[in-house]
Design a protein around this motif. Structure first.
Motif, PDB file in Angstrom:
ATOM      1  N   ARG A 241     107.142 -27.833  80.848  1.00  0.00           N
ATOM      2  CA  ARG A 241     106.353 -27.089  81.974  1.00  0.00           C
ATOM      3  C   ARG A 241     105.839 -25.633  81.467  1.00  0.00           C
ATOM      4  NH1 ARG A 241     112.051 -26.001  85.581  1.00  0.00           N
ATOM      5  NH2 ARG A 241     112.839 -24.850  83.830  1.00  0.00           N
ATOM      6  N   GLY A 242     104.862 -25.279  82.166  1.00  0.00           N
ATOM      7  CA  GLY A 242     104.445 -23.930  81.620  1.00  0.00           C
ATOM      8  C   GLY A 242     102.839 -24.288  81.137  1.00  0.00           C
ATOM      9  N   ILE A 243     102.137 -23.235  80.989  1.00  0.00           N
ATOM     10  CA  ILE A 243     100.657 -23.149  80.616  1.00  0.00           C
ATOM     11  C   ILE A 243     100.763 -23.900  79.511  1.00  0.00           C
ATOM     12  CG2 ILE A 243      98.683 -22.074  80.186  1.00  0.00           C
ATOM     13  CD1 ILE A 243      99.316 -22.402  82.920  1.00  0.00           C
ATOM     14  N   GLY A 244     101.453 -23.567  78.320  1.00  0.00           N
ATOM     15  CA  GLY A 244     101.653 -24.072  77.254  1.00  0.00           C
ATOM     16  C   GLY A 244     101.923 -25.485  76.954  1.00  0.00           C
ATOM     17  N   PHE A 245     102.573 -26.101  78.030  1.00  0.00           N
ATOM     18  CA  PHE A 245     102.775 -27.757  78.202  1.00  0.00           C
ATOM     19  C   PHE A 245     101.362 -28.035  78.498  1.00  0.00           C
ATOM     20  CE2 PHE A 245     103.434 -31.102  81.399  1.00  0.00           C
ATOM     21  CZ  PHE A 245     103.967 -31.979  80.330  1.00  0.00           C
ATOM     22  N   ALA A 250      96.633 -31.716  77.815  1.00  0.00           N
ATOM     23  CA  ALA A 250      95.341 -31.926  77.678  1.00  0.00           C
ATOM     24  C   ALA A 250      94.687 -32.238  76.217  1.00  0.00           C
ATOM     25  CB  ALA A 250      94.655 -30.726  78.225  1.00  0.00           C
ATOM     26  N   GLN A 251      95.480 -31.530  75.144  1.00  0.00           N
ATOM     27  CA  GLN A 251      94.979 -31.816  74.056  1.00  0.00           C
ATOM     28  C   GLN A 251      95.373 -33.262  73.714  1.00  0.00           C
ATOM     29  OE1 GLN A 251      97.072 -29.806  70.874  1.00  0.00           O
ATOM     30  NE2 GLN A 251      96.294 -30.627  69.396  1.00  0.00           N
ATOM     31  N   SER A 252      96.391 -33.899  74.123  1.00  0.00           N
ATOM     32  CA  SER A 252      96.992 -35.144  73.804  1.00  0.00           C
ATOM     33  C   SER A 252      96.174 -36.028  74.479  1.00  0.00           C
ATOM     34  CB  SER A 252      98.548 -35.392  74.212  1.00  0.00           C
ATOM     35  OG  SER A 252      98.499 -35.305  75.543  1.00  0.00           O
ATOM     36  N   GLU A 253      95.547 -35.879  75.399  1.00  0.00           N
ATOM     37  CA  GLU A 253      94.449 -36.673  76.466  1.00  0.00           C
ATOM     38  C   GLU A 253      92.725 -36.505  75.843  1.00  0.00           C
ATOM     39  OE1 GLU A 253      95.092 -36.142  80.314  1.00  0.00           O
ATOM     40  OE2 GLU A 253      97.298 -37.261  80.156  1.00  0.00           O
ATOM     41  N   TRP A 254      92.904 -35.467  74.866  1.00  0.00           N
ATOM     42  CA  TRP A 254      91.341 -35.050  74.707  1.00  0.00           C
ATOM     43  C   TRP A 254      90.705 -34.683  75.803  1.00  0.00           C
ATOM     44  CZ3 TRP A 254      90.357 -34.546  69.575  1.00  0.00           C
ATOM     45  CH2 TRP A 254      91.260 -35.115  68.633  1.00  0.00           C
TER      46      TRP A 254
END
Length: 299
Positions: A241-245, A250-254
């Motif tokens: 959880r969190g903005i970092g998560f 989002a990066q993992s899903e491109w």
């Protein structure tokens, strides 16, 4: 001293204590009004230039993304806004942002209070400060980000580890600024007030704290992004959880638009925190001469 010298000195003193005439007061008011009007016009021009610059950059980004730059890597401002609004309306952004904000603010306050208190405490015990100073410098040279995995092992994957990372980063920023501000106080001034009967607490409250306050405020300003960096680094390493998560997810899903939307939320939080520090700076440093737009001159 000669009679001419004494009479000249008396004339100077008499001129200094002579009350201002109505014309002189009116002239002072006109000068103050002119300065206030000039400052207002400069502030309006600055705000307008910032707005123009912002929309120019965003407009170029929107136009060049696709025809010139591959939008897969940089997305588009319109797509980012749609993604951000969607996350806010769904509640995902607010849910994750609250954890990052709690971690950053908690680390900010703990690190700030600890850094300032330790800075004053150690300098009141010079022998202890001389003993630990090289160890502090050595520890300060270690990248705090490298300690984040250890903190997660020690404190777990919850918010405690993120608060610990943020606190450590903020602590050293404020400690170094506080000690620099206190050490910059004139020794002659401290000796003078000591001769006049001022005790240690009075010297600290009346001389050292006001002199170190500009350095402390600078540390508070630098600590705003630092505490956010600490919280995000902890979330990048291990978090659900969190903005970092959200950025990692989002990066993992491109999904570049979703990643930029999360970064935009971070920007909003940092700007709001920086606004609070700016308010404190204007409140506690009113005695300092300021340049255009509240910029304190270096000289």
């Amino acid at each position: 001293m000669s009679a001419d010298g004494s009479s000249s000195k008396m004339q100077i003193v008499s001129r200094e204590v002579t009350p201002l005439t109505d014309d002189e007061r009116a002239m002072e008011r006109r000068v103050e009004e002119h300065a206030a009007e000039a400052a207002l016009q400069l502030r309006k021009k600055t705000i307008l230039s910032r707005i123009v610059f912002f929309f120019t950059v965003v407009g170029l980004w929107e136009l060049l993304s696709g025809p010139v730059i591959d939008s897969f890597f940089v997305s588009k401002p319109s797509h980012i806004i749609v993604s951000w609004v969607g996350d806010v309306l769904s509640g995902d952004m607010i849910y994750h942002a609250q954890f990052t904000l709690i971690e950053a603010l908690s680390g900010y306050f703990i690190g700030t209070i600890g850094g300032i208190v330790c800075g004053f405490a150690l300098l009141y015990f010079p022998s202890i400060y001389r003993m630990v100073q090289p160890f502090i410098v050595a520890f300060y040279g270690i990248p705090r980000i490298a300690l984040a995995p250890l903190f997660i092992l020690w404190f777990g994957i919850g918010i405690s580890s993120k608060i610990a990372v943020a606190s450590l980063i903020v602590f050293f920023v404020n400690f170094v600024n506080t000690t620099a501000g206190i050490q910059g106080v004139s020794r002659d001034l401290l000796n003078v007030v000591s001769v006049m009967g001022a005790g240690p607490f009075q010297r600290m409250w009346k001389i050292q704290l006001p002199s170190a306050l500009p350095f402390i405020i600078a540390g508070l300003r630098v600590s705003v992004p630092s505490c956010m960096i600490g919280a995000l680094v902890g979330e990048f390493i291990s978090s659900n959880r969190g903005i970092g998560f959200m950025i990692i997810d989002a990066q993992s899903e491109w999904n570049i638009a979703a990643a930029f939307a999360a970064i935009f939320s971070i920007l909003i939080m940092v700007v709001c925190m920086n606004g609070v520090v700016s308010f404190l700076e204007k409140r506690f440093l009113r005695w300092r001469p300021q340049g255009p737009e509240g910029v304190v001159p270096n000289g």
